[in-house]
Design a protein around this motif. Sequence first.
Motif, PDB file in Angstrom:
ATOM      1  N   ASN A 202       0.829  -1.214   0.000  1.00  0.00           N
ATOM      2  CA  ASN A 202       0.000   0.000   0.000  1.00  0.00           C
ATOM      3  C   ASN A 202       0.862   1.263   0.000  1.00  0.00           C
ATOM      4  O   ASN A 202       0.552   2.238   0.686  1.00  0.00           O
ATOM      5  CB  ASN A 202      -0.911   0.018   1.234  1.00  0.00           C
ATOM      6  N   LEU A 203       1.950   1.227  -0.771  1.00  0.00           N
ATOM      7  CA  LEU A 203       2.896   2.345  -0.711  1.00  0.00           C
ATOM      8  C   LEU A 203       2.244   3.670  -1.122  1.00  0.00           C
ATOM      9  O   LEU A 203       2.383   4.678  -0.427  1.00  0.00           O
ATOM     10  CB  LEU A 203       4.097   2.043  -1.609  1.00  0.00           C
ATOM     11  N   THR A 204       1.526   3.661  -2.235  1.00  0.00           N
ATOM     12  CA  THR A 204       0.932   4.926  -2.700  1.00  0.00           C
ATOM     13  C   THR A 204      -0.153   5.417  -1.743  1.00  0.00           C
ATOM     14  O   THR A 204      -0.276   6.624  -1.489  1.00  0.00           O
ATOM     15  CB  THR A 204       0.340   4.746  -4.109  1.00  0.00           C
ATOM     16  N   MET A 205      -0.943   4.457  -1.215  1.00  0.00           N
ATOM     17  CA  MET A 205      -1.966   4.852  -0.250  1.00  0.00           C
ATOM     18  C   MET A 205      -1.323   5.438   1.016  1.00  0.00           C
ATOM     19  O   MET A 205      -1.801   6.432   1.583  1.00  0.00           O
ATOM     20  CB  MET A 205      -2.828   3.648   0.122  1.00  0.00           C
ATOM     21  N   THR A 206      -0.219   4.826   1.426  1.00  0.00           N
ATOM     22  CA  THR A 206       0.465   5.328   2.629  1.00  0.00           C
ATOM     23  C   THR A 206       1.040   6.722   2.398  1.00  0.00           C
ATOM     24  O   THR A 206       0.960   7.600   3.261  1.00  0.00           O
ATOM     25  CB  THR A 206       1.586   4.355   3.038  1.00  0.00           C
ATOM     26  N   ILE A 207       1.625   6.929   1.199  1.00  0.00           N
ATOM     27  CA  ILE A 207       2.181   8.256   0.884  1.00  0.00           C
ATOM     28  C   ILE A 207       1.073   9.313   0.873  1.00  0.00           C
ATOM     29  O   ILE A 207       1.221  10.410   1.441  1.00  0.00           O
ATOM     30  CB  ILE A 207       2.922   8.212  -0.473  1.00  0.00           C
ATOM     31  N   SER A 208      -0.043   8.991   0.228  1.00  0.00           N
ATOM     32  CA  SER A 208      -1.139   9.966   0.204  1.00  0.00           C
ATOM     33  C   SER A 208      -1.681  10.212   1.604  1.00  0.00           C
ATOM     34  O   SER A 208      -2.078  11.339   1.942  1.00  0.00           O
ATOM     35  CB  SER A 208      -2.258   9.466  -0.715  1.00  0.00           C
ATOM     36  N   LEU A 209      -1.685   9.184   2.443  1.00  0.00           N
ATOM     37  CA  LEU A 209      -2.136   9.353   3.832  1.00  0.00           C
ATOM     38  C   LEU A 209      -1.192  10.275   4.600  1.00  0.00           C
ATOM     39  O   LEU A 209      -1.638  11.164   5.336  1.00  0.00           O
ATOM     40  CB  LEU A 209      -2.209   7.980   4.511  1.00  0.00           C
ATOM     41  N   VAL A 210       0.105  10.092   4.405  1.00  0.00           N
ATOM     42  CA  VAL A 210       1.094  10.950   5.073  1.00  0.00           C
ATOM     43  C   VAL A 210       0.915  12.404   4.635  1.00  0.00           C
ATOM     44  O   VAL A 210       0.936  13.333   5.459  1.00  0.00           O
ATOM     45  CB  VAL A 210       2.518  10.462   4.769  1.00  0.00           C
ATOM     46  N   VAL A 211       0.722  12.600   3.331  1.00  0.00           N
ATOM     47  CA  VAL A 211       0.563  13.970   2.821  1.00  0.00           C
ATOM     48  C   VAL A 211      -0.713  14.609   3.384  1.00  0.00           C
ATOM     49  O   VAL A 211      -0.711  15.783   3.802  1.00  0.00           O
ATOM     50  CB  VAL A 211       0.528  13.960   1.278  1.00  0.00           C
ATOM     51  N   THR A 212      -1.805  13.844   3.422  1.00  0.00           N
ATOM     52  CA  THR A 212      -3.058  14.387   3.951  1.00  0.00           C
ATOM     53  C   THR A 212      -2.918  14.757   5.424  1.00  0.00           C
ATOM     54  O   THR A 212      -3.360  15.826   5.861  1.00  0.00           O
ATOM     55  CB  THR A 212      -4.200  13.364   3.774  1.00  0.00           C
ATOM     56  N   ILE A 213      -2.296  13.863   6.200  1.00  0.00           N
ATOM     57  CA  ILE A 213      -2.095  14.154   7.629  1.00  0.00           C
ATOM     58  C   ILE A 213      -1.175  15.360   7.802  1.00  0.00           C
ATOM     59  O   ILE A 213      -1.423  16.225   8.649  1.00  0.00           O
ATOM     60  CB  ILE A 213      -1.508  12.911   8.332  1.00  0.00           C
ATOM     61  N   PHE A 214      -0.141  15.419   6.971  1.00  0.00           N
ATOM     62  CA  PHE A 214       0.799  16.557   7.053  1.00  0.00           C
ATOM     63  C   PHE A 214       0.086  17.889   6.806  1.00  0.00           C
ATOM     64  O   PHE A 214       0.217  18.839   7.591  1.00  0.00           O
ATOM     65  CB  PHE A 214       1.914  16.333   6.024  1.00  0.00           C
ATOM     66  N   VAL A 215      -0.699  17.965   5.739  1.00  0.00           N
ATOM     67  CA  VAL A 215      -1.404  19.219   5.423  1.00  0.00           C
ATOM     68  C   VAL A 215      -2.424  19.544   6.518  1.00  0.00           C
ATOM     69  O   VAL A 215      -2.526  20.703   6.972  1.00  0.00           O
ATOM     70  CB  VAL A 215      -2.088  19.114   4.044  1.00  0.00           C
ATOM     71  N   SER A 216      -3.168  18.541   6.963  1.00  0.00           N
ATOM     72  CA  SER A 216      -4.193  18.772   7.988  1.00  0.00           C
ATOM     73  C   SER A 216      -3.567  19.289   9.281  1.00  0.00           C
ATOM     74  O   SER A 216      -4.019  20.285   9.850  1.00  0.00           O
ATOM     75  CB  SER A 216      -4.957  17.477   8.260  1.00  0.00           C
ATOM     76  N   LEU A 217      -2.526  18.605   9.734  1.00  0.00           N
ATOM     77  CA  LEU A 217      -1.911  18.997  10.998  1.00  0.00           C
ATOM     78  C   LEU A 217      -1.191  20.337  10.893  1.00  0.00           C
ATOM     79  O   LEU A 217      -1.129  21.092  11.864  1.00  0.00           O
ATOM     80  CB  LEU A 217      -0.944  17.903  11.461  1.00  0.00           C
ATOM     81  N   THR A 218      -0.636  20.634   9.715  1.00  0.00           N
ATOM     82  CA  THR A 218      -0.010  21.957   9.543  1.00  0.00           C
ATOM     83  C   THR A 218      -1.043  23.066   9.686  1.00  0.00           C
ATOM     84  O   THR A 218      -0.795  24.093  10.341  1.00  0.00           O
ATOM     85  CB  THR A 218       0.667  22.044   8.165  1.00  0.00           C
ATOM     86  N   LEU A 219      -2.217  22.862   9.097  1.00  0.00           N
ATOM     87  CA  LEU A 219      -3.262  23.868   9.233  1.00  0.00           C
ATOM     88  C   LEU A 219      -3.765  23.959  10.667  1.00  0.00           C
ATOM     89  O   LEU A 219      -4.081  25.051  11.157  1.00  0.00           O
ATOM     90  CB  LEU A 219      -4.414  23.548   8.285  1.00  0.00           C
ATOM     91  N   VAL A 220      -3.852  22.817  11.351  1.00  0.00           N
ATOM     92  CA  VAL A 220      -4.225  22.863  12.769  1.00  0.00           C
ATOM     93  C   VAL A 220      -3.197  23.680  13.555  1.00  0.00           C
ATOM     94  O   VAL A 220      -3.549  24.536  14.378  1.00  0.00           O
ATOM     95  CB  VAL A 220      -4.337  21.442  13.345  1.00  0.00           C
ATOM     96  N   GLY A 221      -1.920  23.422  13.289  1.00  0.00           N
ATOM     97  CA  GLY A 221      -0.864  24.171  13.965  1.00  0.00           C
ATOM     98  C   GLY A 221      -0.908  25.653  13.642  1.00  0.00           C
ATOM     99  O   GLY A 221      -0.722  26.498  14.532  1.00  0.00           O
ATOM    100  N   MET A 222      -1.169  25.996  12.376  1.00  0.00           N
ATOM    101  CA  MET A 222      -1.255  27.408  12.001  1.00  0.00           C
ATOM    102  C   MET A 222      -2.443  28.078  12.692  1.00  0.00           C
ATOM    103  O   MET A 222      -2.352  29.228  13.116  1.00  0.00           O
ATOM    104  CB  MET A 222      -1.399  27.533  10.477  1.00  0.00           C
ATOM    105  N   GLY A 223      -3.557  27.352  12.795  1.00  0.00           N
ATOM    106  CA  GLY A 223      -4.705  27.904  13.511  1.00  0.00           C
ATOM    107  C   GLY A 223      -4.383  28.157  14.967  1.00  0.00           C
ATOM    108  O   GLY A 223      -4.768  29.192  15.535  1.00  0.00           O
ATOM    109  N   LEU A 224      -3.642  27.248  15.591  1.00  0.00           N
ATOM    110  CA  LEU A 224      -3.250  27.442  16.987  1.00  0.00           C
ATOM    111  C   LEU A 224      -2.299  28.627  17.135  1.00  0.00           C
ATOM    112  O   LEU A 224      -2.408  29.411  18.086  1.00  0.00           O
ATOM    113  CB  LEU A 224      -2.589  26.165  17.510  1.00  0.00           C
ATOM    114  N   LEU A 225      -1.366  28.769  16.184  1.00  0.00           N
ATOM    115  CA  LEU A 225      -0.450  29.915  16.247  1.00  0.00           C
ATOM    116  C   LEU A 225      -1.190  31.230  16.045  1.00  0.00           C
ATOM    117  O   LEU A 225      -0.904  32.232  16.711  1.00  0.00           O
ATOM    118  CB  LEU A 225       0.648  29.758  15.187  1.00  0.00           C
ATOM    119  N   LEU A 226      -2.154  31.246  15.117  1.00  0.00           N
ATOM    120  CA  LEU A 226      -2.940  32.463  14.919  1.00  0.00           C
ATOM    121  C   LEU A 226      -3.760  32.791  16.161  1.00  0.00           C
ATOM    122  O   LEU A 226      -3.931  33.960  16.514  1.00  0.00           O
ATOM    123  CB  LEU A 226      -3.860  32.292  13.709  1.00  0.00           C
ATOM    124  N   ASN A 227      -4.274  31.746  16.812  1.00  0.00           N
ATOM    125  CA  ASN A 227      -5.016  31.978  18.049  1.00  0.00           C
ATOM    126  C   ASN A 227      -4.099  32.583  19.119  1.00  0.00           C
ATOM    127  O   ASN A 227      -4.486  33.534  19.813  1.00  0.00           O
ATOM    128  CB  ASN A 227      -5.603  30.650  18.538  1.00  0.00           C
TER     129      ASN A 227
END
Length: 306
Positions: free
Chosen positions: A17-42
Amino acid sequence: MQFSYVFSELGTVLRRNLTMTISLVVTIFVSLTLVGMGLLLNSQADKAEEYLGSRLQITAFLCNDNSVGATCLDGEATAAQREAVEAELESNPQVADWYVESKAEAYRKFQEIYSGKAESRQRIFQTVKPRDLQVSYWVQLKDPQRFAGIESALLSLPGVDTVRDLRDVLKPLYFWMDAFKWGAIGIAGCLLVAAMLQVGNTIRMAVYSRRREIGIMRLVGASRAYIQLPFVLESFLAALLGVALAAGALVAFMHYVVYGVLVPGSDLIAWIGWEDAFSAIAYVGAVGAVLALVPTLVMTRKYLKV
């Protein structure tokens, strides 16, 4: 439990499931980065409000010949009216400090602010003379939240044209900071839902591709934890990579944007620091762990029937 077999199975699942795992990592990375940016803006919004709130002033502008307010019917504020204003400022318990700005000082400030404007507008500014401006009293309060009393007291005095509260000036700044903060958190929430669904789909695909091996393991009496562990490790590894990439993005944002551009460029407000970044990274790590474990445990329980 034979951990060598578990890690061997983990490697097999990741390769399949290499491609599925890579896409999962990218999705988690983008999601968590936005969560972190929201916390920093707060954190930035809280710091700005705290910093500016401790320095907010109210400004009382006295009448001049151009004033049309009800308290300015006699024209320019007289010396007696100015003494009454100063007596109110001296006696009011909410006033921490105050100073008066003359027309000449106001005119110098006016010139400094508008000297860099376009040449076509300079002609308009040159028509303004010191006599057109107002004498003003700049008042620092002991408690910035308790401004209504001194504001109403000043407005009731003859010779006082208007009283300006800097909160009104800063309202647009607060509005846009809140808008960016909630916008980032809203987008992050949508992406987190997408990431959870993708974790579930990845686990379901992994279970389907290994259904024969899982059936054999059930027949030989393998435990629930033994069967679930490779899938939990797979999602946990993807979440760990996503958290690491998100933490790197937040550190890069602090280094290049906050400390590289914003802090040297402006000291008008207090900026967020590394302690805020590390706090946001800790929250991002916790969210990443939940994001990986919850859907994995739910999906393995549903599709493995263990």
